[in-house]
Design a protein around this motif. Structure first.
Motif, PDB file in Angstrom:
ATOM      1  N   LYS A  80       0.851  -1.195   0.000  1.00  0.00           N
ATOM      2  CA  LYS A  80       0.000   0.000   0.000  1.00  0.00           C
ATOM      3  C   LYS A  80       0.890   1.249   0.000  1.00  0.00           C
ATOM      4  O   LYS A  80       1.750   1.403   0.869  1.00  0.00           O
ATOM      5  CB  LYS A  80      -0.912  -0.002   1.216  1.00  0.00           C
ATOM      6  CG  LYS A  80      -1.969   1.097   1.172  1.00  0.00           C
ATOM      7  CD  LYS A  80      -2.914   1.017   2.341  1.00  0.00           C
ATOM      8  CE  LYS A  80      -3.788  -0.191   2.340  1.00  0.00           C
ATOM      9  NZ  LYS A  80      -4.962  -0.114   1.497  1.00  0.00           N
ATOM     10  N   PRO A  81       0.702   2.147  -0.965  1.00  0.00           N
ATOM     11  CA  PRO A  81       1.468   3.398  -0.960  1.00  0.00           C
ATOM     12  C   PRO A  81       1.045   4.282   0.225  1.00  0.00           C
ATOM     13  O   PRO A  81      -0.148   4.502   0.438  1.00  0.00           O
ATOM     14  CB  PRO A  81       1.096   4.069  -2.281  1.00  0.00           C
ATOM     15  CG  PRO A  81       0.456   3.011  -3.103  1.00  0.00           C
ATOM     16  CD  PRO A  81      -0.140   2.029  -2.155  1.00  0.00           C
ATOM     17  N   VAL A  82       2.037   4.771   0.959  1.00  0.00           N
ATOM     18  CA  VAL A  82       1.787   5.631   2.113  1.00  0.00           C
ATOM     19  C   VAL A  82       2.709   6.837   2.018  1.00  0.00           C
ATOM     20  O   VAL A  82       3.920   6.699   1.899  1.00  0.00           O
ATOM     21  CB  VAL A  82       2.036   4.890   3.445  1.00  0.00           C
ATOM     22  CG1 VAL A  82       1.841   5.837   4.624  1.00  0.00           C
ATOM     23  CG2 VAL A  82       1.126   3.679   3.573  1.00  0.00           C
ATOM     24  N   ARG A 109       6.427   0.580   7.328  1.00  0.00           N
ATOM     25  CA  ARG A 109       7.234  -0.302   6.469  1.00  0.00           C
ATOM     26  C   ARG A 109       7.267  -1.731   7.003  1.00  0.00           C
ATOM     27  O   ARG A 109       7.204  -2.688   6.244  1.00  0.00           O
ATOM     28  CB  ARG A 109       8.663   0.209   6.362  1.00  0.00           C
ATOM     29  CG  ARG A 109       8.891   1.182   5.264  1.00  0.00           C
ATOM     30  CD  ARG A 109      10.385   1.393   5.121  1.00  0.00           C
ATOM     31  NE  ARG A 109      10.664   2.396   4.133  1.00  0.00           N
ATOM     32  CZ  ARG A 109      11.625   3.293   4.224  1.00  0.00           C
ATOM     33  NH1 ARG A 109      12.420   3.310   5.291  1.00  0.00           N
ATOM     34  NH2 ARG A 109      11.828   4.166   3.273  1.00  0.00           N
ATOM     35  N   ALA A 110       7.383  -1.881   8.309  1.00  0.00           N
ATOM     36  CA  ALA A 110       7.404  -3.213   8.920  1.00  0.00           C
ATOM     37  C   ALA A 110       6.106  -3.966   8.643  1.00  0.00           C
ATOM     38  O   ALA A 110       6.085  -5.194   8.653  1.00  0.00           O
ATOM     39  CB  ALA A 110       7.640  -3.099  10.430  1.00  0.00           C
ATOM     40  N   ARG A 111       5.053  -3.225   8.358  1.00  0.00           N
ATOM     41  CA  ARG A 111       3.759  -3.832   8.056  1.00  0.00           C
ATOM     42  C   ARG A 111       3.514  -3.947   6.551  1.00  0.00           C
ATOM     43  O   ARG A 111       2.414  -4.228   6.121  1.00  0.00           O
ATOM     44  CB  ARG A 111       2.659  -3.053   8.738  1.00  0.00           C
ATOM     45  CG  ARG A 111       2.811  -3.203  10.244  1.00  0.00           C
ATOM     46  CD  ARG A 111       1.865  -2.385  11.027  1.00  0.00           C
ATOM     47  NE  ARG A 111       2.056  -2.639  12.443  1.00  0.00           N
ATOM     48  CZ  ARG A 111       1.656  -3.734  13.078  1.00  0.00           C
ATOM     49  NH1 ARG A 111       1.036  -4.680  12.427  1.00  0.00           N
ATOM     50  NH2 ARG A 111       1.874  -3.873  14.368  1.00  0.00           N
ATOM     51  N   GLY A 112       4.562  -3.683   5.763  1.00  0.00           N
ATOM     52  CA  GLY A 112       4.488  -3.896   4.323  1.00  0.00           C
ATOM     53  C   GLY A 112       4.158  -2.685   3.484  1.00  0.00           C
ATOM     54  O   GLY A 112       4.057  -2.783   2.260  1.00  0.00           O
ATOM     55  N   ALA A 113       3.974  -1.515   4.101  1.00  0.00           N
ATOM     56  CA  ALA A 113       3.646  -0.307   3.342  1.00  0.00           C
ATOM     57  C   ALA A 113       4.825   0.118   2.469  1.00  0.00           C
ATOM     58  O   ALA A 113       5.987  -0.132   2.793  1.00  0.00           O
ATOM     59  CB  ALA A 113       3.265   0.832   4.280  1.00  0.00           C
TER      60      ALA A 113
END
Length: 170
Positions: A80-82, A109-113
């Motif tokens: 997902k872009p954040v 980022r640690a959650r995949g973002a």
């Protein structure tokens, strides 16, 4: 657009970014939402996240974000872009200016973002920041306490940058 705000500076910035993004697109699909008391799974309802958080006290997250992060559990934001933006005070807190960008950036980022919208450090006077990576802020750095006159132009430029980056995503 998700934000936490105690003094109102980050909320005002969120409203202005929302206004600029909506004016730059043909649809009003951006809306500013306070994270106060929010269920973190609401973040999954959107394709792109714009996240605003002030650096509070000496290098801390604002309390609404602190509470939200504690409730993240196993939340995943894969790909997902954040885009991050933050409020801070470089004059009074030069050693922790924009640390919230680094704290949130690391967690997301640690959650995949996928972080987008990095911002140059040129024109800012500070000593250190957890929000700087490879010579750039992880997102838009605002200092409404000491450089209010630059806030609107920085928001306008960054919002245009975001739209360009989003258009280039696969």
């Amino acid at each position: 657009m998700f934000y936490g705000s105690t003094t109102g500076n980050t909320e005002e910035a969120a409203d202005e970014i929302t206004r600029v993004l909506c004016a730059s697109t043909d649809e009003a699909t951006v809306r500013a939402i306070s994270v106060s008391g929010m269920n973190p799974e609401k973040l999954l309802d959107f394709d792109v996240l714009v996240v605003g958080c002030p650096t509070w006290d000496e290098g801390q997250l604002q309390s609404d974000w602190e509470c939200l992060l504690r409730r993240f559990g196993e939340l995943r934001l894969e790909g997902k872009p954040v885009a991050l933006f933050g409020s801070g005070d470089a004059l009074c807190y030069p050693e922790t200016f924009q640390d919230a960008l680094g704290i949130l950036g690391t967690e997301l980022r640690a959650r995949g973002a996928r972080l987008i919208g990095s911002w140059p450090t040129d024109g800012y006077i500070f000593e250190t920041s957890r929000g700087v990576e490879n010579g750039r802020f992880l997102g838009l750095a605002l200092d409404t306490d000491d450089s209010w006159s630059l806030t609107r132009s920085r928001i306008a430029i960054w919002s245009g940058q975001l739209l360009t980056e989003l258009a280039e995503l696969p």
